[in-house]
Design a protein around this motif. Sequence first.
Motif, PDB file in Angstrom:
ATOM      1  N   LEU A  32       3.387 -30.419  59.814  1.00 10.61           N
ATOM      2  CA  LEU A  32       2.276 -29.984  58.962  1.00 10.61           C
ATOM      3  C   LEU A  32       1.205 -29.311  59.812  1.00 10.61           C
ATOM      4  CD1 LEU A  32       0.972 -30.037  56.139  1.00 10.61           C
ATOM      5  CD2 LEU A  32       0.014 -32.271  56.718  1.00 10.61           C
ATOM      6  N   GLN A  33       0.873 -28.087  59.466  1.00 14.73           N
ATOM      7  CA  GLN A  33      -0.198 -27.368  60.164  1.00 14.73           C
ATOM      8  C   GLN A  33      -1.439 -27.353  59.285  1.00 14.73           C
ATOM      9  OE1 GLN A  33      -0.287 -22.991  60.370  1.00 14.73           O
ATOM     10  NE2 GLN A  33      -0.428 -23.195  62.599  1.00 14.73           N
ATOM     11  N   ILE A  34      -2.555 -27.784  59.845  1.00 13.22           N
ATOM     12  CA  ILE A  34      -3.816 -27.813  59.101  1.00 13.22           C
ATOM     13  C   ILE A  34      -4.750 -26.757  59.675  1.00 13.22           C
ATOM     14  CG2 ILE A  34      -5.825 -29.209  58.491  1.00 13.22           C
ATOM     15  CD1 ILE A  34      -4.026 -31.660  58.619  1.00 13.22           C
ATOM     16  N   VAL A  35      -5.166 -25.842  58.826  1.00 11.57           N
ATOM     17  CA  VAL A  35      -6.148 -24.831  59.211  1.00 11.57           C
ATOM     18  C   VAL A  35      -7.500 -25.337  58.725  1.00 11.57           C
ATOM     19  CG1 VAL A  35      -6.841 -22.421  59.023  1.00 11.57           C
ATOM     20  CG2 VAL A  35      -4.410 -23.029  58.991  1.00 11.57           C
ATOM     21  N   LEU A  36      -8.338 -25.745  59.657  1.00 13.24           N
ATOM     22  CA  LEU A  36      -9.578 -26.440  59.340  1.00 13.24           C
ATOM     23  C   LEU A  36     -10.757 -25.532  59.617  1.00 13.24           C
ATOM     24  CD1 LEU A  36     -10.944 -29.079  58.498  1.00 13.24           C
ATOM     25  CD2 LEU A  36     -10.740 -29.859  60.869  1.00 13.24           C
ATOM     26  N   SER A  37     -11.525 -25.245  58.575  1.00 20.93           N
ATOM     27  CA  SER A  37     -12.692 -24.376  58.707  1.00 20.93           C
ATOM     28  C   SER A  37     -13.948 -25.188  58.499  1.00 20.93           C
ATOM     29  CB  SER A  37     -12.625 -23.240  57.673  1.00 20.93           C
ATOM     30  OG  SER A  37     -13.809 -22.471  57.696  1.00 20.93           O
ATOM     31  N   ALA A  38     -14.773 -25.289  59.551  1.00 19.70           N
ATOM     32  CA  ALA A  38     -16.060 -25.977  59.456  1.00 19.70           C
ATOM     33  C   ALA A  38     -17.101 -24.948  59.053  1.00 19.70           C
ATOM     34  CB  ALA A  38     -16.420 -26.621  60.792  1.00 19.70           C
ATOM     35  N   ASN A  39     -17.392 -24.903  57.768  1.00 22.21           N
ATOM     36  CA  ASN A  39     -18.219 -23.814  57.271  1.00 22.21           C
ATOM     37  C   ASN A  39     -19.056 -24.291  56.100  1.00 22.21           C
ATOM     38  OD1 ASN A  39     -19.245 -21.283  56.456  1.00 22.21           O
ATOM     39  ND2 ASN A  39     -17.356 -20.268  57.117  1.00 22.21           N
ATOM     40  N   SER A  40     -20.350 -23.970  56.135  1.00 19.99           N
ATOM     41  CA  SER A  40     -21.228 -24.299  55.009  1.00 19.99           C
ATOM     42  C   SER A  40     -21.033 -23.332  53.846  1.00 19.99           C
ATOM     43  CB  SER A  40     -22.694 -24.282  55.459  1.00 19.99           C
ATOM     44  OG  SER A  40     -22.917 -25.261  56.443  1.00 19.99           O
ATOM     45  N   HIS A  41     -20.402 -22.197  54.119  1.00 24.84           N
ATOM     46  CA  HIS A  41     -20.089 -21.222  53.076  1.00 24.84           C
ATOM     47  C   HIS A  41     -19.117 -21.834  52.073  1.00 24.84           C
ATOM     48  CE1 HIS A  41     -18.428 -17.688  51.099  1.00 24.84           C
ATOM     49  NE2 HIS A  41     -17.240 -17.960  51.606  1.00 24.84           N
ATOM     50  N   LEU A  42     -19.351 -21.614  50.786  1.00 27.65           N
ATOM     51  CA  LEU A  42     -18.483 -22.151  49.743  1.00 27.65           C
ATOM     52  C   LEU A  42     -17.263 -21.252  49.608  1.00 27.65           C
ATOM     53  CD1 LEU A  42     -21.044 -23.244  46.995  1.00 27.65           C
ATOM     54  CD2 LEU A  42     -20.032 -24.605  48.845  1.00 27.65           C
ATOM     55  N   ALA A  43     -16.194 -21.614  50.292  1.00 24.02           N
ATOM     56  CA  ALA A  43     -14.986 -20.800  50.278  1.00 24.02           C
ATOM     57  C   ALA A  43     -14.381 -20.767  48.871  1.00 24.02           C
ATOM     58  CB  ALA A  43     -13.965 -21.364  51.266  1.00 24.02           C
ATOM     59  N   SER A  44     -13.813 -19.626  48.526  1.00 26.73           N
ATOM     60  CA  SER A  44     -13.200 -19.454  47.206  1.00 26.73           C
ATOM     61  C   SER A  44     -11.745 -19.888  47.241  1.00 26.73           C
ATOM     62  CB  SER A  44     -13.297 -17.987  46.774  1.00 26.73           C
ATOM     63  OG  SER A  44     -12.518 -17.766  45.616  1.00 26.73           O
ATOM     64  N   LEU A  45     -11.388 -20.881  46.432  1.00 28.05           N
ATOM     65  CA  LEU A  45      -9.994 -21.300  46.329  1.00 28.05           C
ATOM     66  C   LEU A  45      -9.187 -20.275  45.548  1.00 28.05           C
ATOM     67  CD1 LEU A  45     -11.417 -23.957  47.217  1.00 28.05           C
ATOM     68  CD2 LEU A  45      -9.743 -25.175  45.832  1.00 28.05           C
ATOM     69  N   ASP A  46      -9.812 -19.622  44.577  1.00 28.77           N
ATOM     70  CA  ASP A  46      -9.094 -18.637  43.761  1.00 28.77           C
ATOM     71  C   ASP A  46      -8.637 -17.440  44.583  1.00 28.77           C
ATOM     72  OD1 ASP A  46      -9.317 -20.125  41.477  1.00 28.77           O
ATOM     73  OD2 ASP A  46     -11.145 -19.150  40.797  1.00 28.77           O
ATOM     74  N   LEU A  52      -7.763 -37.361  61.340  1.00 29.94           N
ATOM     75  CA  LEU A  52      -6.535 -36.566  61.291  1.00 29.94           C
ATOM     76  C   LEU A  52      -5.411 -37.094  62.177  1.00 29.94           C
ATOM     77  CD1 LEU A  52      -7.827 -32.875  61.216  1.00 29.94           C
ATOM     78  CD2 LEU A  52      -6.581 -34.076  59.418  1.00 29.94           C
ATOM     79  N   HIS A  53      -5.725 -37.953  63.123  1.00 27.83           N
ATOM     80  CA  HIS A  53      -4.723 -38.337  64.121  1.00 27.83           C
ATOM     81  C   HIS A  53      -3.474 -38.931  63.489  1.00 27.83           C
ATOM     82  CE1 HIS A  53      -2.804 -40.987  67.125  1.00 27.83           C
ATOM     83  NE2 HIS A  53      -3.096 -40.005  67.964  1.00 27.83           N
ATOM     84  N   ASP A  54      -3.646 -39.900  62.601  1.00 27.90           N
ATOM     85  CA  ASP A  54      -2.478 -40.572  62.011  1.00 27.90           C
ATOM     86  C   ASP A  54      -1.656 -39.625  61.142  1.00 27.90           C
ATOM     87  OD1 ASP A  54      -3.214 -42.874  63.285  1.00 27.90           O
ATOM     88  OD2 ASP A  54      -4.153 -43.797  61.531  1.00 27.90           O
ATOM     89  N   LEU A  55      -2.325 -38.733  60.414  1.00 25.94           N
ATOM     90  CA  LEU A  55      -1.600 -37.778  59.576  1.00 25.94           C
ATOM     91  C   LEU A  55      -0.762 -36.836  60.430  1.00 25.94           C
ATOM     92  CD1 LEU A  55      -1.147 -36.647  56.673  1.00 25.94           C
ATOM     93  CD2 LEU A  55      -3.032 -35.059  57.142  1.00 25.94           C
ATOM     94  N   ARG A  56      -1.336 -36.328  61.501  1.00 27.14           N
ATOM     95  CA  ARG A  56      -0.593 -35.419  62.375  1.00 27.14           C
ATOM     96  C   ARG A  56       0.568 -36.130  63.049  1.00 27.14           C
ATOM     97  NH1 ARG A  56      -2.832 -30.873  64.160  1.00 27.14           N
ATOM     98  NH2 ARG A  56      -0.668 -30.481  64.734  1.00 27.14           N
ATOM     99  N   ALA A  57       0.364 -37.402  63.420  1.00 29.45           N
ATOM    100  CA  ALA A  57       1.439 -38.155  64.061  1.00 29.45           C
ATOM    101  C   ALA A  57       2.594 -38.406  63.096  1.00 29.45           C
ATOM    102  CB  ALA A  57       0.897 -39.468  64.600  1.00 29.45           C
TER     103      ALA A  57
END
Length: 278
Positions: free
Chosen positions: A120-134, A110-115
């Motif tokens: 741009l704000q990235i909300v990053l969830s480290a989760n094995s749960h299958l999050a629903s995009l819908d 992520l370093h180069d993208l943030r630089a």
Amino acid sequence: MDWRDLHVLAVLHREGSLAGAARALGVNHATVSRRIAALEESIGHKLVRRLARSTPLTDKGREIAEVALDMEHQAHRIERLVHAAQGTLTGRVRLTAPPVLVSEIIIPALHDLRAAHPGLQIVLSANSHLASLDSGEADLAVRMVEPQGRQNIVRRIGSVTFALYASPEVAGLPPHQWRFIAFDETLAHVPQQRWLEEFAGDRPLDLLTGDFHSQRAAAEAGLGVALLPCVMAERDRNLVRVVQEQPEARPVWLVIHTDLKNAPAVRAVADLLIGAIW
């Protein structure tokens, strides 16, 4: 009628319990109960049955909740369309991925993208749960299970290999004396767990955990042999690979909701993931 109360009813219907609704909404049980009571008063119908151990919806409650769920879905679609209309690399992108991929691959990339794009704000969830995009839980998802659903753009972007690792002391023991570190019952179904059980045979799987980071820590501590992602274990100086046998690699999938496929910010994060994982 307060439309926010309808949202609470929709979440209660989807989660199936007051406790689940409270967790999903980030409030306490009393707030959920108060919102439901206010909705019942405003429309003049009982919507839930308040029992000692549960709060099932009445027939009228289920009927209204289904309409409220559809309203929630449309509201999330409006959010996605607004997001996609943004022509610059600013705003918020919500990404969910398995914890091991977040810590070992995504965060270092992520370093180069943030630089390059400080807005741009990235909300990053480290989760094995299958999050629903819908339902708006994420804009993009990285998964190690093949995604389903017609509303999503799906692409295979790589794979994760696994091998058996242990501390040097454990690796030096005769193989018949090895003890194994494995997943607990929450992930007993994953392919690499089934491979490990077959490899271990009669040897004990006597330390069970729910994540790879705990398994790595246990292996470093000399508590047994663990089947770990190579991207995690190969860089660990406290672990050595004990055998050449290994299970089949697990494919990695990228999922983007179709409404966001042309959003510049989402596209930029997707390109980052493809380059990092491929």
